[in-house]
Design a protein around this motif. Structure first.
Motif, PDB file in Angstrom:
ATOM      1  N   TRP A  47     -30.537  -8.099 116.349  1.00  0.00           N
ATOM      2  CA  TRP A  47     -29.488  -8.889 115.717  1.00  0.00           C
ATOM      3  C   TRP A  47     -29.938 -10.322 115.488  1.00  0.00           C
ATOM      4  CZ3 TRP A  47     -27.927 -13.025 118.620  1.00  0.00           C
ATOM      5  CH2 TRP A  47     -28.194 -12.966 119.990  1.00  0.00           C
ATOM      6  N   SER A  48     -29.218 -10.952 114.571  1.00  0.00           N
ATOM      7  CA  SER A  48     -29.430 -12.357 114.261  1.00  0.00           C
ATOM      8  C   SER A  48     -28.063 -12.984 114.034  1.00  0.00           C
ATOM      9  CB  SER A  48     -30.292 -12.499 113.007  1.00  0.00           C
ATOM     10  OG  SER A  48     -30.505 -13.853 112.704  1.00  0.00           O
ATOM     11  N   GLN A  49     -27.823 -14.107 114.691  1.00  0.00           N
ATOM     12  CA  GLN A  49     -26.549 -14.811 114.536  1.00  0.00           C
ATOM     13  C   GLN A  49     -26.534 -15.545 113.204  1.00  0.00           C
ATOM     14  OE1 GLN A  49     -24.517 -14.384 117.448  1.00  0.00           O
ATOM     15  NE2 GLN A  49     -22.999 -14.788 115.885  1.00  0.00           N
ATOM     16  N   LEU A  50     -25.384 -15.518 112.515  1.00  0.00           N
ATOM     17  CA  LEU A  50     -25.191 -16.237 111.259  1.00  0.00           C
ATOM     18  C   LEU A  50     -24.115 -17.290 111.495  1.00  0.00           C
ATOM     19  CD1 LEU A  50     -25.129 -13.096 108.918  1.00  0.00           C
ATOM     20  CD2 LEU A  50     -27.093 -14.544 109.483  1.00  0.00           C
ATOM     21  N   CYS A  81     -17.924 -12.304 114.382  1.00  0.00           N
ATOM     22  CA  CYS A  81     -18.588 -12.024 115.658  1.00  0.00           C
ATOM     23  C   CYS A  81     -19.471 -13.212 116.018  1.00  0.00           C
ATOM     24  CB  CYS A  81     -19.415 -10.747 115.555  1.00  0.00           C
ATOM     25  SG  CYS A  81     -20.250 -10.316 117.087  1.00  0.00           S
ATOM     26  N   GLU A  82     -18.979 -14.055 116.920  1.00  0.00           N
ATOM     27  CA  GLU A  82     -19.716 -15.268 117.285  1.00  0.00           C
ATOM     28  C   GLU A  82     -20.757 -15.019 118.368  1.00  0.00           C
ATOM     29  OE1 GLU A  82     -17.492 -18.969 117.578  1.00  0.00           O
ATOM     30  OE2 GLU A  82     -15.732 -17.866 116.908  1.00  0.00           O
ATOM     31  N   LEU A  83     -20.567 -14.000 119.176  1.00  0.00           N
ATOM     32  CA  LEU A  83     -21.516 -13.685 120.251  1.00  0.00           C
ATOM     33  C   LEU A  83     -21.884 -12.212 120.185  1.00  0.00           C
ATOM     34  CD1 LEU A  83     -19.841 -15.687 123.111  1.00  0.00           C
ATOM     35  CD2 LEU A  83     -22.008 -16.213 122.018  1.00  0.00           C
ATOM     36  N   ALA A  84     -23.157 -11.938 120.285  1.00  0.00           N
ATOM     37  CA  ALA A  84     -23.649 -10.573 120.161  1.00  0.00           C
ATOM     38  C   ALA A  84     -23.181  -9.709 121.321  1.00  0.00           C
ATOM     39  CB  ALA A  84     -25.170 -10.576 120.109  1.00  0.00           C
ATOM     40  N   PRO A  85     -22.849  -8.446 121.028  1.00  0.00           N
ATOM     41  CA  PRO A  85     -22.579  -7.513 122.118  1.00  0.00           C
ATOM     42  C   PRO A  85     -23.857  -7.226 122.878  1.00  0.00           C
ATOM     43  CG  PRO A  85     -22.469  -6.411 119.996  1.00  0.00           C
ATOM     44  CD  PRO A  85     -22.717  -7.852 119.725  1.00  0.00           C
ATOM     45  N   HIS A  86     -23.723  -6.599 124.032  1.00  0.00           N
ATOM     46  CA  HIS A  86     -24.864  -6.380 124.910  1.00  0.00           C
ATOM     47  C   HIS A  86     -25.365  -4.940 124.873  1.00  0.00           C
ATOM     48  CE1 HIS A  86     -27.344  -7.028 128.485  1.00  0.00           C
ATOM     49  NE2 HIS A  86     -26.854  -5.900 128.972  1.00  0.00           N
ATOM     50  N   ASP A  87     -24.473  -4.004 124.652  1.00  0.00           N
ATOM     51  CA  ASP A  87     -24.804  -2.593 124.798  1.00  0.00           C
ATOM     52  C   ASP A  87     -24.159  -1.812 123.659  1.00  0.00           C
ATOM     53  OD1 ASP A  87     -25.831  -0.285 125.975  1.00  0.00           O
ATOM     54  OD2 ASP A  87     -24.325  -0.180 127.554  1.00  0.00           O
ATOM     55  N   MET A  88     -24.507  -0.547 123.548  1.00  0.00           N
ATOM     56  CA  MET A  88     -23.915   0.320 122.530  1.00  0.00           C
ATOM     57  C   MET A  88     -23.592   1.673 123.146  1.00  0.00           C
ATOM     58  SD  MET A  88     -27.134   1.626 120.261  1.00  0.00           S
ATOM     59  CE  MET A  88     -28.493   2.514 121.036  1.00  0.00           C
ATOM     60  N   ALA A  89     -22.654   2.358 122.510  1.00  0.00           N
ATOM     61  CA  ALA A  89     -22.428   3.773 122.801  1.00  0.00           C
ATOM     62  C   ALA A  89     -22.938   4.527 121.583  1.00  0.00           C
ATOM     63  CB  ALA A  89     -20.953   4.064 123.028  1.00  0.00           C
ATOM     64  N   MET A  90     -23.491   5.695 121.809  1.00  0.00           N
ATOM     65  CA  MET A  90     -24.058   6.465 120.711  1.00  0.00           C
ATOM     66  C   MET A  90     -23.531   7.891 120.762  1.00  0.00           C
ATOM     67  SD  MET A  90     -28.062   7.046 119.757  1.00  0.00           S
ATOM     68  CE  MET A  90     -28.432   7.797 121.317  1.00  0.00           C
ATOM     69  N   THR A  91     -23.180   8.404 119.597  1.00  0.00           N
ATOM     70  CA  THR A  91     -22.794   9.805 119.469  1.00  0.00           C
ATOM     71  C   THR A  91     -23.802  10.472 118.530  1.00  0.00           C
ATOM     72  OG1 THR A  91     -21.375   9.549 117.522  1.00  0.00           O
ATOM     73  CG2 THR A  91     -20.368   9.089 119.678  1.00  0.00           C
ATOM     74  N   GLN A  98     -18.995  -2.961 121.087  1.00  0.00           N
ATOM     75  CA  GLN A  98     -17.756  -3.599 121.522  1.00  0.00           C
ATOM     76  C   GLN A  98     -17.920  -5.117 121.442  1.00  0.00           C
ATOM     77  OE1 GLN A  98     -15.804  -2.103 125.027  1.00  0.00           O
ATOM     78  NE2 GLN A  98     -15.333  -4.175 125.660  1.00  0.00           N
ATOM     79  N   ILE A  99     -17.029  -5.768 120.689  1.00  0.00           N
ATOM     80  CA  ILE A  99     -17.077  -7.217 120.512  1.00  0.00           C
ATOM     81  C   ILE A  99     -15.992  -7.834 121.388  1.00  0.00           C
ATOM     82  CG2 ILE A  99     -17.077  -9.107 118.854  1.00  0.00           C
ATOM     83  CD1 ILE A  99     -19.213  -6.889 118.315  1.00  0.00           C
ATOM     84  N   ASN A 100     -16.393  -8.433 122.502  1.00  0.00           N
ATOM     85  CA  ASN A 100     -15.430  -9.053 123.414  1.00  0.00           C
ATOM     86  C   ASN A 100     -14.849 -10.326 122.802  1.00  0.00           C
ATOM     87  OD1 ASN A 100     -15.524  -7.367 125.868  1.00  0.00           O
ATOM     88  ND2 ASN A 100     -17.676  -7.916 125.845  1.00  0.00           N
ATOM     89  N   ALA A 101     -13.689 -10.738 123.311  1.00  0.00           N
ATOM     90  CA  ALA A 101     -13.004 -11.937 122.817  1.00  0.00           C
ATOM     91  C   ALA A 101     -13.605 -13.181 123.468  1.00  0.00           C
ATOM     92  CB  ALA A 101     -11.504 -11.831 123.093  1.00  0.00           C
ATOM     93  N   LEU A 102     -14.878 -13.434 123.155  1.00  0.00           N
ATOM     94  CA  LEU A 102     -15.612 -14.562 123.721  1.00  0.00           C
ATOM     95  C   LEU A 102     -15.948 -15.577 122.643  1.00  0.00           C
ATOM     96  CD1 LEU A 102     -18.268 -12.702 125.902  1.00  0.00           C
ATOM     97  CD2 LEU A 102     -16.346 -14.037 126.743  1.00  0.00           C
ATOM     98  N   SER A 103     -16.053 -16.819 123.051  1.00  0.00           N
ATOM     99  CA  SER A 103     -16.570 -17.863 122.162  1.00  0.00           C
ATOM    100  C   SER A 103     -17.487 -18.747 122.995  1.00  0.00           C
ATOM    101  CB  SER A 103     -15.428 -18.669 121.534  1.00  0.00           C
ATOM    102  OG  SER A 103     -14.655 -19.283 122.527  1.00  0.00           O
TER     103      SER A 103
END
Length: 173
Positions: A47-50, A81-91, A98-103
């Motif tokens: 990822w890259s933050q914009l 999305c101001e902060l990158a998520p950390h993990d993913m779920a895969m099917t 999951q994008i938490n409500a963080l700033s």
């Protein structure tokens, strides 16, 4: 080493694939938790933050388990999305982030007044967004979409699957 690391001990890691080479001044960061799918591919994302648009650009990639060659890749943008998520779920067909409500207020960090974690704030009453994306190798390609999840905080997923009866995407975190 007798349980103690020695200062200036040289460490080299040969043949790091290009997507994993760090770019310390801008560029992309890679998830700490790639996963292997039942077909054998290693699935990960970088990822890259914009900052200008408060968005995140994410590239999902699947690599073969033979020779670690890229099989497929897809880039998407996650608005707001101001902060990158950390993990993913895969099917079998999807990737869920999951994008938490963080700033984050980076100025105290840049001024060397606080560490990066101390610059984070969380709105514990705001819903969380679960973003669902098609896997790059999925035959069923669709437009990414988000679903509001009741207020919570989680950075890791246990697992995810597609319910064959309801068609729902089910994740546990």
């Amino acid at each position: 080493l007798g349980g103690v690391l020695k200062a200036a001990l040289p460490v080299t890691i040969p043949d790091i694939p290009e997507p994993f080479v760090p770019e310390f001044l801008g560029g992309h960061a890679h998830t700490a938790h790639p996963q292997q799918c039942p077909r054998g591919n290693l699935v990960g994302w970088h990822w890259s933050q914009l900052p200008a648009t408060k968005s995140l650009e994410v590239t999902f990639t699947e690599w073969s388990n033979e020779g670690f060659e890229p099989v497929a890749s897809k880039t998407v943008e996650i608005p707001g999305c101001e902060l990158a998520p950390h993990d993913m779920a895969m099917t079998d067909n999807c990737i869920v982030l999951q994008i938490n409500a963080l700033s984050m207020d980076p100025l105290p960090f840049l001024a060397n007044l606080k560490g990066p974690a101390a610059c984070l704030s969380m709105d514990g009453r705001a819903p969380v967004n679960a973003w669902i994306f098609p896997r790059p190798t999925s035959k069923n390609q669709f437009e990414p979409f988000s679903v509001d999840v009741p207020a919570c905080f989680s950075i890791h997923f246990s697992h995810g699957y597609e319910d064959e009866i309801t068609g729902n995407i089910v994740t546990f975190f």
